[in-house]
Design a protein around this motif. Structure first.
Motif, short mmCIF file in Angstrom:
data_model
loop_
_atom_site.label_atom_id
_atom_site.label_comp_id
_atom_site.label_asym_id
_atom_site.label_seq_id
_atom_site.Cartn_x
_atom_site.Cartn_y
_atom_site.Cartn_z
N MET A 1 0.84 -1.20 0.00
CA MET A 1 0.00 0.00 0.00
C MET A 1 0.88 1.25 0.00
SD MET A 1 -2.92 1.06 2.75
CE MET A 1 -1.72 1.04 4.08
N LYS A 2 0.52 2.22 -0.85
CA LYS A 2 1.25 3.46 -0.94
C LYS A 2 0.33 4.62 -0.64
CE LYS A 2 3.63 0.52 -3.68
NZ LYS A 2 3.12 -0.80 -4.15
N ILE A 3 0.82 5.59 0.12
CA ILE A 3 0.07 6.81 0.40
C ILE A 3 0.81 7.95 -0.30
CG2 ILE A 3 -0.81 8.37 2.17
CD1 ILE A 3 -0.71 5.99 4.12
N ILE A 4 0.15 8.52 -1.30
CA ILE A 4 0.73 9.57 -2.12
C ILE A 4 0.03 10.90 -1.83
CG2 ILE A 4 1.26 10.35 -4.47
CD1 ILE A 4 2.60 7.68 -3.72
N GLY A 5 0.80 11.92 -1.52
CA GLY A 5 0.23 13.25 -1.37
C GLY A 5 0.24 13.93 -2.72
N LEU A 6 -0.91 14.44 -3.15
CA LEU A 6 -1.03 15.13 -4.43
C LEU A 6 -1.40 16.58 -4.17
CD1 LEU A 6 -1.14 14.92 -7.58
CD2 LEU A 6 -3.60 14.53 -7.31
N THR A 7 -0.58 17.49 -4.68
CA THR A 7 -0.87 18.90 -4.45
C THR A 7 -0.53 19.70 -5.70
OG1 THR A 7 -0.60 20.71 -2.84
CG2 THR A 7 1.41 19.51 -3.48
N GLY A 8 -0.83 20.99 -5.64
CA GLY A 8 -0.59 21.88 -6.78
C GLY A 8 -0.92 23.29 -6.36
N GLY A 9 -1.04 24.16 -7.32
CA GLY A 9 -1.50 25.51 -7.06
C GLY A 9 -2.88 25.68 -7.65
N GLN A 100 -7.69 5.75 7.54
CA GLN A 100 -7.74 4.53 8.34
C GLN A 100 -8.65 3.48 7.71
OE1 GLN A 100 -8.89 5.94 12.22
NE2 GLN A 100 -6.88 6.81 12.67
N ARG A 101 -9.78 3.96 7.14
CA ARG A 101 -10.72 3.02 6.51
C ARG A 101 -10.09 2.37 5.28
NH1 ARG A 101 -14.86 6.26 5.60
NH2 ARG A 101 -14.81 6.39 3.34
N TYR A 102 -9.43 3.19 4.45
CA TYR A 102 -8.80 2.64 3.25
C TYR A 102 -7.65 1.70 3.61
CZ TYR A 102 -11.39 5.92 0.25
OH TYR A 102 -12.38 6.60 -0.42
N GLN A 103 -6.92 2.05 4.67
CA GLN A 103 -5.83 1.17 5.10
C GLN A 103 -6.38 -0.17 5.57
OE1 GLN A 103 -4.09 3.99 7.90
NE2 GLN A 103 -2.23 4.13 6.67
N ALA A 104 -7.50 -0.14 6.29
CA ALA A 104 -8.13 -1.37 6.77
C ALA A 104 -8.63 -2.22 5.60
CB ALA A 104 -9.29 -1.05 7.71
N GLU A 105 -9.05 -1.52 4.53
CA GLU A 105 -9.52 -2.22 3.33
C GLU A 105 -8.38 -2.64 2.41
OE1 GLU A 105 -12.21 0.60 1.62
OE2 GLU A 105 -13.74 0.34 3.18
N LYS A 106 -7.13 -2.32 2.83
CA LYS A 106 -5.92 -2.70 2.10
C LYS A 106 -5.92 -2.18 0.65
CE LYS A 106 -4.93 -6.82 4.91
NZ LYS A 106 -4.72 -5.97 6.05
N LYS A 107 -6.28 -0.92 0.50
CA LYS A 107 -6.22 -0.29 -0.81
C LYS A 107 -4.75 -0.17 -1.24
CE LYS A 107 -10.67 0.66 -1.01
NZ LYS A 107 -11.58 0.03 -2.00
N SER A 108 -4.47 -0.38 -2.52
CA SER A 108 -3.08 -0.43 -2.96
C SER A 108 -2.44 0.96 -3.06
CB SER A 108 -2.97 -1.14 -4.31
OG SER A 108 -3.76 -0.49 -5.28
#
Length: 201
Positions: A1-9, A100-108
């Motif tokens: 599982m990867k947690i990616i921060g997406l940002t911009g202006g 936390q919910r997505y982590q529990a659901e093991k989202k990739s």
């Protein structure tokens, strides 16, 4: 599982990239979407804004006039500081619950889609941070066209955000959205392969 921060202006095309990542299978946590939910009548942010700004920021149907709030906030650093101090804890709480919910659901791949990712300090929740950016003259033109702002108002909105060069220094990967849509999506495809096959270190 990867947690990616997406940002911009503002008017950088971050939402386009976020939507494409969702099509590719990412689970998106949209900070702006959460904020809009909390701004619905009876919800916490709605009540906070109404109590603070008064009836002048309400539309005839009782909903918030977000453009009026934006004009108040972007023209007054004190009001902007109050708004951020009020809104950020409530939005962060909801982000953490969904994470936390997505982590529990093991989202990739989980994408934290947050315009003020660095400013709020929420980049610490991500393993990697991806910045969508555009050339400033293109950003100005897109914002004026999209929101119907005059040049001065659009420039003020852009100036209120962290400068591109500072964001670029802090980001782990960059997506240049100054060109064509196909060029932008190719960059996203390359990053997606990296995130899903090579892992995030």
């Amino acid at each position: 599982m990867k947690i990616i921060g997406l940002t911009g202006g503002i008017a950088s095309g971050k939402s386009t990239v976020s939507a494409y990542l969702q099509e590719k299978g990412a689970s998106i946590i949209d900070a702006d979407g959460i904020a809009h939910e909390l701004l619905e009548p009876g919800r916490p942010l709605y009540e906070a804004y109404r109590n603070h700004f008064g009836e002048k920021i309400l539309l005839p149907d009782g909903t918030l006039d977000c453009r009026a709030i934006g004009q108040l906030v972007f023209s007054d650093p004190i009001e902007r500081k109050w708004l951020n101090a009020t809104a950020h804890p409530l939005i962060q709480q909801e982000i953490c619950q969904r994470l936390q919910r997505y982590q529990a659901e093991k989202k990739s791949v989980i994408v934290l889609d947050v315009p003020l990712l660095f400013e709020s300090g929420w980049d610490k929740m991500a393993e990697k941070v991806c910045l969508v950016y555009v050339e400033e003259k293109i950003q100005l033109a897109r914002l004026m066209k999209r929101n119907g702002y005059g040049r001065e108002e659009a420039a003020a909105r852009i100036a209120a955000q962290m400068p591109w060069e500072e964001k670029k220094k802090r980001a782990d990967c960059l997506i240049d959205n100054s060109g064509s849509l196909s060029s932008t999506l190719r960059q996203v495809d390359d990053l997606w392969k990296e995130w899903t096959h090579d892992g995030v270190s």
